[in-house]
Design a protein around this motif. Structure first.
Motif, PDB file in Angstrom:
ATOM      1  N   LEU A   1       0.830  -1.211   0.000  1.00 36.20           N
ATOM      2  CA  LEU A   1       0.000   0.000   0.000  1.00 36.20           C
ATOM      3  C   LEU A   1       0.863   1.259   0.000  1.00 36.20           C
ATOM      4  O   LEU A   1       0.525   2.247  -0.662  1.00 36.20           O
ATOM      5  N   ALA A   2       1.975   1.218   0.728  1.00 36.62           N
ATOM      6  CA  ALA A   2       2.882   2.370   0.748  1.00 36.62           C
ATOM      7  C   ALA A   2       3.487   2.622  -0.632  1.00 36.62           C
ATOM      8  O   ALA A   2       3.816   3.760  -0.969  1.00 36.62           O
ATOM      9  N   MET A   3       3.609   1.587  -1.441  1.00 38.74           N
ATOM     10  CA  MET A   3       4.127   1.746  -2.802  1.00 38.74           C
ATOM     11  C   MET A   3       3.062   2.319  -3.733  1.00 38.74           C
ATOM     12  O   MET A   3       3.362   3.130  -4.602  1.00 38.74           O
ATOM     13  N   VAL A   4       1.807   1.924  -3.528  1.00 36.35           N
ATOM     14  CA  VAL A   4       0.728   2.242  -4.472  1.00 36.35           C
ATOM     15  C   VAL A   4      -0.006   3.550  -4.145  1.00 36.35           C
ATOM     16  O   VAL A   4      -0.346   4.309  -5.058  1.00 36.35           O
ATOM     17  N   LEU A   5      -0.263   3.819  -2.878  1.00 36.75           N
ATOM     18  CA  LEU A   5      -1.077   4.989  -2.521  1.00 36.75           C
ATOM     19  C   LEU A   5      -0.562   6.313  -3.081  1.00 36.75           C
ATOM     20  O   LEU A   5      -1.377   7.145  -3.492  1.00 36.75           O
ATOM     21  N   PRO A   6       0.754   6.561  -3.139  1.00 35.60           N
ATOM     22  CA  PRO A   6       1.201   7.838  -3.726  1.00 35.60           C
ATOM     23  C   PRO A   6       0.798   8.014  -5.192  1.00 35.60           C
ATOM     24  O   PRO A   6       0.628   9.147  -5.648  1.00 35.60           O
TER      25      PRO A   6
END
Length: 177
Positions: A18-23
């Motif tokens: 999620l930390a990779m995708v949310l931005p």
């Protein structure tokens, strides 16, 4: 490996993903997309959900891995300072959530303490890295980066993270209890 350890590993992997995708999602919002600090949300959740060791690991790796894979944030000083900041978020949120009585108000206590400590760690890291690079990191730059420019993210985190933690508790998915 026990079932609980396997679940923590799985949840931590989901938080890292999620930390990779949310931005990518928030980056599409003009003016405030970056200020929403989307990588912070899964790190806070990982601390609450899996505990401080996993929160530290996911927090530290997220910006470094994202920098290597996607070039954003820039590795130095951005991702390096952010890695320390997010590691502090994961540590404080997970440690305090485990330590404090399981009252809803303590979710906010742990979150706000993590936000304060993480921003101080970020400022100290940026100041140290600026010194190493022979540049300057002023107090006004700290206030702008940690507070003024971060207001949309601060509001989002204070509203969203406790709601998600409460939902996970009600679903009996919390592992850090």
């Amino acid at each position: 490996m026990t079932e609980k350890k396997t679940l923590k590993l799985t949840y931590a992997a989901v938080c890292l993903a999620l930390a990779m995708v949310l931005p990518f999602l928030t980056g599409q919002i003009p003016q405030i997309g970056k200020a929403l600090s989307p990588m912070h949300i899964p790190v806070f959740l990982c601390g609450f959900l899996c505990g401080w060791p996993w929160g530290v690991l996911v927090g530290f790796l997220s910006p470094l891995l994202r920098s290597v894979l996607f070039g954003m944030p820039a590795m130095f000083p951005g991702a390096c300072a952010m890695a320390l900041e997010l590691a502090a978020y994961g540590f404080v949120s997970g440690f305090l959530y485990k330590l404090l009585p399981k009252k809803i108000v303590n979710i906010y206590v742990a979150l706000l303490a993590a936000m304060i400590v993480g921003r101080i760690v970020w400022g100290a890291a940026r100041w140290l890295f600026a010194g190493l690079a022979g540049t300057e990191f002023t107090f006004s730059a700290f206030i702008a980066g940690a507070l003024t420019n971060a207001i949309p993210g601060i509001i989002l985190h204070i509203v969203l993270v406790p709601l998600l933690v409460i939902a996970l508790r009600r679903s009996k998915l919390m592992l850090n209890e």
